[in-house]
Write a protein that holds these residues in place. Structure first.
Motif, PDB file in Angstrom:
ATOM      1  N   PRO A 101      22.126  39.476  25.671  1.00  0.00           N
ATOM      2  CA  PRO A 101      22.420  40.726  24.949  1.00  0.00           C
ATOM      3  C   PRO A 101      22.595  41.885  25.932  1.00  0.00           C
ATOM      4  O   PRO A 101      21.990  41.901  27.009  1.00  0.00           O
ATOM      5  CB  PRO A 101      21.186  40.934  24.072  1.00  0.00           C
ATOM      6  CG  PRO A 101      20.091  40.194  24.770  1.00  0.00           C
ATOM      7  CD  PRO A 101      20.756  39.010  25.411  1.00  0.00           C
ATOM      8  N   PRO A 102      23.442  42.840  25.573  1.00  0.00           N
ATOM      9  CA  PRO A 102      23.644  43.985  26.476  1.00  0.00           C
ATOM     10  C   PRO A 102      22.373  44.844  26.551  1.00  0.00           C
ATOM     11  O   PRO A 102      21.568  44.874  25.624  1.00  0.00           O
ATOM     12  CB  PRO A 102      24.799  44.756  25.823  1.00  0.00           C
ATOM     13  CG  PRO A 102      24.726  44.376  24.378  1.00  0.00           C
ATOM     14  CD  PRO A 102      24.255  42.956  24.345  1.00  0.00           C
ATOM     15  N   ARG A 103      22.219  45.504  27.674  1.00  0.00           N
ATOM     16  CA  ARG A 103      21.065  46.371  27.871  1.00  0.00           C
ATOM     17  C   ARG A 103      21.197  47.611  26.986  1.00  0.00           C
ATOM     18  O   ARG A 103      22.222  48.305  27.012  1.00  0.00           O
ATOM     19  CB  ARG A 103      20.972  46.783  29.339  1.00  0.00           C
ATOM     20  CG  ARG A 103      19.734  47.615  29.661  1.00  0.00           C
ATOM     21  CD  ARG A 103      19.693  47.953  31.144  1.00  0.00           C
ATOM     22  NE  ARG A 103      18.541  48.761  31.473  1.00  0.00           N
ATOM     23  CZ  ARG A 103      18.264  49.220  32.680  1.00  0.00           C
ATOM     24  NH1 ARG A 103      19.088  48.929  33.686  1.00  0.00           N
ATOM     25  NH2 ARG A 103      17.190  49.947  32.899  1.00  0.00           N
ATOM     26  N   LEU A 104      20.167  47.861  26.217  1.00  0.00           N
ATOM     27  CA  LEU A 104      20.213  48.984  25.290  1.00  0.00           C
ATOM     28  C   LEU A 104      20.010  50.293  26.037  1.00  0.00           C
ATOM     29  O   LEU A 104      19.098  50.423  26.856  1.00  0.00           O
ATOM     30  CB  LEU A 104      19.138  48.828  24.229  1.00  0.00           C
ATOM     31  CG  LEU A 104      19.253  47.584  23.331  1.00  0.00           C
ATOM     32  CD1 LEU A 104      18.144  47.555  22.304  1.00  0.00           C
ATOM     33  CD2 LEU A 104      20.606  47.541  22.640  1.00  0.00           C
ATOM     34  N   ARG A 105      20.845  51.278  25.721  1.00  0.00           N
ATOM     35  CA  ARG A 105      20.744  52.586  26.325  1.00  0.00           C
ATOM     36  C   ARG A 105      20.963  53.655  25.256  1.00  0.00           C
ATOM     37  O   ARG A 105      21.733  53.454  24.330  1.00  0.00           O
ATOM     38  CB  ARG A 105      21.784  52.753  27.435  1.00  0.00           C
ATOM     39  CG  ARG A 105      21.566  51.852  28.650  1.00  0.00           C
ATOM     40  CD  ARG A 105      22.603  52.139  29.711  1.00  0.00           C
ATOM     41  NE  ARG A 105      22.409  51.302  30.897  1.00  0.00           N
ATOM     42  CZ  ARG A 105      23.175  51.355  31.980  1.00  0.00           C
ATOM     43  NH1 ARG A 105      24.201  52.204  32.019  1.00  0.00           N
ATOM     44  NH2 ARG A 105      22.933  50.560  33.010  1.00  0.00           N
ATOM     45  N   LEU A 106      20.265  54.770  25.431  1.00  0.00           N
ATOM     46  CA  LEU A 106      20.462  55.893  24.521  1.00  0.00           C
ATOM     47  C   LEU A 106      21.733  56.643  24.889  1.00  0.00           C
ATOM     48  O   LEU A 106      22.000  56.892  26.068  1.00  0.00           O
ATOM     49  CB  LEU A 106      19.265  56.849  24.585  1.00  0.00           C
ATOM     50  CG  LEU A 106      17.949  56.350  23.986  1.00  0.00           C
ATOM     51  CD1 LEU A 106      16.868  57.396  24.176  1.00  0.00           C
ATOM     52  CD2 LEU A 106      18.107  56.025  22.515  1.00  0.00           C
ATOM     53  N   THR A 107      22.504  56.994  23.897  1.00  0.00           N
ATOM     54  CA  THR A 107      23.700  57.786  24.130  1.00  0.00           C
ATOM     55  C   THR A 107      23.305  59.244  24.372  1.00  0.00           C
ATOM     56  O   THR A 107      22.145  59.633  24.203  1.00  0.00           O
ATOM     57  CB  THR A 107      24.634  57.702  22.924  1.00  0.00           C
ATOM     58  OG1 THR A 107      23.961  58.244  21.770  1.00  0.00           O
ATOM     59  CG2 THR A 107      25.014  56.249  22.632  1.00  0.00           C
ATOM     60  N   GLN A 108      24.287  60.030  24.785  1.00  0.00           N
ATOM     61  CA  GLN A 108      24.018  61.455  25.008  1.00  0.00           C
ATOM     62  C   GLN A 108      23.584  62.143  23.720  1.00  0.00           C
ATOM     63  O   GLN A 108      22.711  63.012  23.737  1.00  0.00           O
ATOM     64  CB  GLN A 108      25.261  62.130  25.584  1.00  0.00           C
ATOM     65  CG  GLN A 108      25.617  61.671  26.987  1.00  0.00           C
ATOM     66  CD  GLN A 108      26.825  62.417  27.549  1.00  0.00           C
ATOM     67  OE1 GLN A 108      27.454  63.199  26.849  1.00  0.00           O
ATOM     68  NE2 GLN A 108      27.135  62.160  28.815  1.00  0.00           N
ATOM     69  N   ALA A 109      24.193  61.762  22.590  1.00  0.00           N
ATOM     70  CA  ALA A 109      23.792  62.347  21.315  1.00  0.00           C
ATOM     71  C   ALA A 109      22.354  61.987  20.970  1.00  0.00           C
ATOM     72  O   ALA A 109      21.597  62.812  20.446  1.00  0.00           O
ATOM     73  CB  ALA A 109      24.743  61.881  20.208  1.00  0.00           C
ATOM     74  N   ALA A 110      21.956  60.746  21.288  1.00  0.00           N
ATOM     75  CA  ALA A 110      20.582  60.340  21.009  1.00  0.00           C
ATOM     76  C   ALA A 110      19.590  61.103  21.876  1.00  0.00           C
ATOM     77  O   ALA A 110      18.513  61.520  21.413  1.00  0.00           O
ATOM     78  CB  ALA A 110      20.432  58.841  21.230  1.00  0.00           C
ATOM     79  N   TRP A 111      19.939  61.320  23.146  1.00  0.00           N
ATOM     80  CA  TRP A 111      19.062  62.104  24.025  1.00  0.00           C
ATOM     81  C   TRP A 111      18.956  63.541  23.535  1.00  0.00           C
ATOM     82  O   TRP A 111      17.878  64.158  23.587  1.00  0.00           O
ATOM     83  CB  TRP A 111      19.590  62.072  25.461  1.00  0.00           C
ATOM     84  CG  TRP A 111      19.215  60.840  26.222  1.00  0.00           C
ATOM     85  CD1 TRP A 111      20.045  59.848  26.656  1.00  0.00           C
ATOM     86  CD2 TRP A 111      17.898  60.469  26.656  1.00  0.00           C
ATOM     87  NE1 TRP A 111      19.341  58.870  27.316  1.00  0.00           N
ATOM     88  CE2 TRP A 111      18.015  59.232  27.343  1.00  0.00           C
ATOM     89  CE3 TRP A 111      16.634  61.036  26.528  1.00  0.00           C
ATOM     90  CZ2 TRP A 111      16.926  58.561  27.897  1.00  0.00           C
ATOM     91  CZ3 TRP A 111      15.541  60.382  27.074  1.00  0.00           C
ATOM     92  CH2 TRP A 111      15.683  59.171  27.749  1.00  0.00           C
ATOM     93  N   ALA A 112      20.074  64.098  23.062  1.00  0.00           N
ATOM     94  CA  ALA A 112      20.040  65.464  22.535  1.00  0.00           C
ATOM     95  C   ALA A 112      19.150  65.555  21.302  1.00  0.00           C
ATOM     96  O   ALA A 112      18.369  66.504  21.145  1.00  0.00           O
ATOM     97  CB  ALA A 112      21.454  65.937  22.211  1.00  0.00           C
ATOM     98  N   LEU A 113      19.267  64.555  20.421  1.00  0.00           N
ATOM     99  CA  LEU A 113      18.420  64.558  19.227  1.00  0.00           C
ATOM    100  C   LEU A 113      16.958  64.392  19.611  1.00  0.00           C
ATOM    101  O   LEU A 113      16.069  65.052  19.040  1.00  0.00           O
ATOM    102  CB  LEU A 113      18.853  63.429  18.290  1.00  0.00           C
ATOM    103  CG  LEU A 113      18.036  63.276  17.005  1.00  0.00           C
ATOM    104  CD1 LEU A 113      18.096  64.544  16.163  1.00  0.00           C
ATOM    105  CD2 LEU A 113      18.517  62.079  16.196  1.00  0.00           C
ATOM    106  N   LEU A 114      16.685  63.527  20.584  1.00  0.00           N
ATOM    107  CA  LEU A 114      15.302  63.337  21.038  1.00  0.00           C
ATOM    108  C   LEU A 114      14.740  64.624  21.632  1.00  0.00           C
ATOM    109  O   LEU A 114      13.581  64.995  21.384  1.00  0.00           O
ATOM    110  CB  LEU A 114      15.257  62.204  22.065  1.00  0.00           C
ATOM    111  CG  LEU A 114      13.866  61.819  22.594  1.00  0.00           C
ATOM    112  CD1 LEU A 114      12.971  61.345  21.470  1.00  0.00           C
ATOM    113  CD2 LEU A 114      13.983  60.742  23.666  1.00  0.00           C
ATOM    114  N   GLY A 115      15.551  65.326  22.413  1.00  0.00           N
ATOM    115  CA  GLY A 115      15.092  66.594  22.971  1.00  0.00           C
ATOM    116  C   GLY A 115      14.834  67.644  21.909  1.00  0.00           C
ATOM    117  O   GLY A 115      13.854  68.400  21.977  1.00  0.00           O
TER     118      GLY A 115
END
Length: 283
Positions: A101-115
């Motif tokens: 399976p591909p390595r899961l990574r947070l997108t820029q939108a996800a990082w913005a929402l997390l912040g």
């Protein structure tokens, strides 16, 4: 999904705040502070309703043109039958190939929402800490003597009056069990007429449910901390709230209304560390 919610809310509420700033400036000498305060509360209502154009709360609802509903096509019925000779021959199944399976990574939108969520949680923690501090000061404050309670008109609900040694202005705290905190220096040095005006100011805050509105403002500011105009709107709402209460106090004092302005100056001198720098905080 968060961006599709945030962007319409940002531009719609910004447009509303801009219109209210213009109306407030144009009507500042024609409308009483209580009326302008009520107009500004529309901003809080707007932040609580969906921003979608499909709802009556969105501008697209009022700009759309009515269209006739398209006619529904009549469904056609089809019957398909197969004979024994028409059955397909399936190929032999191939052995499955394992793919990592591909390595899961947070997108820029996800990082913005997390912040965004992290900052909101930090502001909420700071609000709860301040709430705890105010509640602790209210518990430690001494019960006011009966002579001060007699200056208050008969309240609609029980109100506790306490004296605090903290250098602060008179304040109301508590959503369910409200407390009026009065600095001891004011209680000891102000004459009864001025003390009555100060206590009447805080009692009117309770009657108008201003503590609840202020709590709603704080919670909405925590959720929409990224909205720059909302910070300005909240400052304006709080200032108009004090002006509306000051106006109501002067109406309640009637012939003694002329003593209210000197009372505010005395409160700034006696209760605050830096009276000259704090005069802008009084109504």
């Amino acid at each position: 999904h968060a961006l599709r919610f945030a962007w319409p809310m940002l531009w719609q509420s910004s447009l509303l705040i801009g219109v209210l700033f213009a109306l407030d400036w144009l009507m500042r000498r024609k409308l009483r502070p209580a009326v302008r305060y009520a107009l500004w509360l529309v901003v809080l209502v707007k932040l609580l309703v969906p921003p979608s154009l499909a709802f009556p709360t969105g501008p697209g609802w009022w700009l759309r043109t009515a269209k006739a509903a398209p006619a529904r096509p009549r469904p056609a019925t089809v019957v398909v039958t197969y004979g024994p000779a028409d059955m397909p021959t399936l190929p032999a199944p191939a052995m499955p190939v394992f793919v990592a399976p591909p390595r899961l990574r947070l997108t820029q939108a996800a990082w913005a929402l997390l912040g965004t969520v992290t900052v909101s949680l930090g502001l909420l923690a700071w609000m709860l800490a301040r709430w705890h501090q105010v509640a602790r000061d209210a518990r430690r404050a001494a019960v006011a003597p009966a002579r001060l309670s007699e200056l208050l008109p008969e309240p609609r609900r029980p109100v506790r009056l306490r004296l605090t040694d903290q250098p602060q202005s008179p304040a109301v705290c508590g959503l369910f069990r409200p407390v009026i905190l009065l600095p001891r220096t004011l209680a000891e040095q102000l004459p009864p007429a001025q003390l009555r005006a100060v206590l009447l100011h805080e009692l009117l805050h309770l009657r108008r449910r201003d503590v609840w509105v202020n709590c709603a403002q704080a919670l909405l500011q925590i959720v929409y901390w990224w909205h720059p105009l909302l910070w300005l709107a909240n400052v304006r709402i709080r200032r108009l709230r004090e002006e509306a209460v000051d106006d109501a106090v002067m109406l309640a004092l009637k012939e003694d209304a002329e003593t209210y302005a000197p009372t505010l100056l005395e409160v700034a001198k006696l209760a605050l560390h830096r009276p000259m720098a704090s005069l802008g905080l009084v109504g």
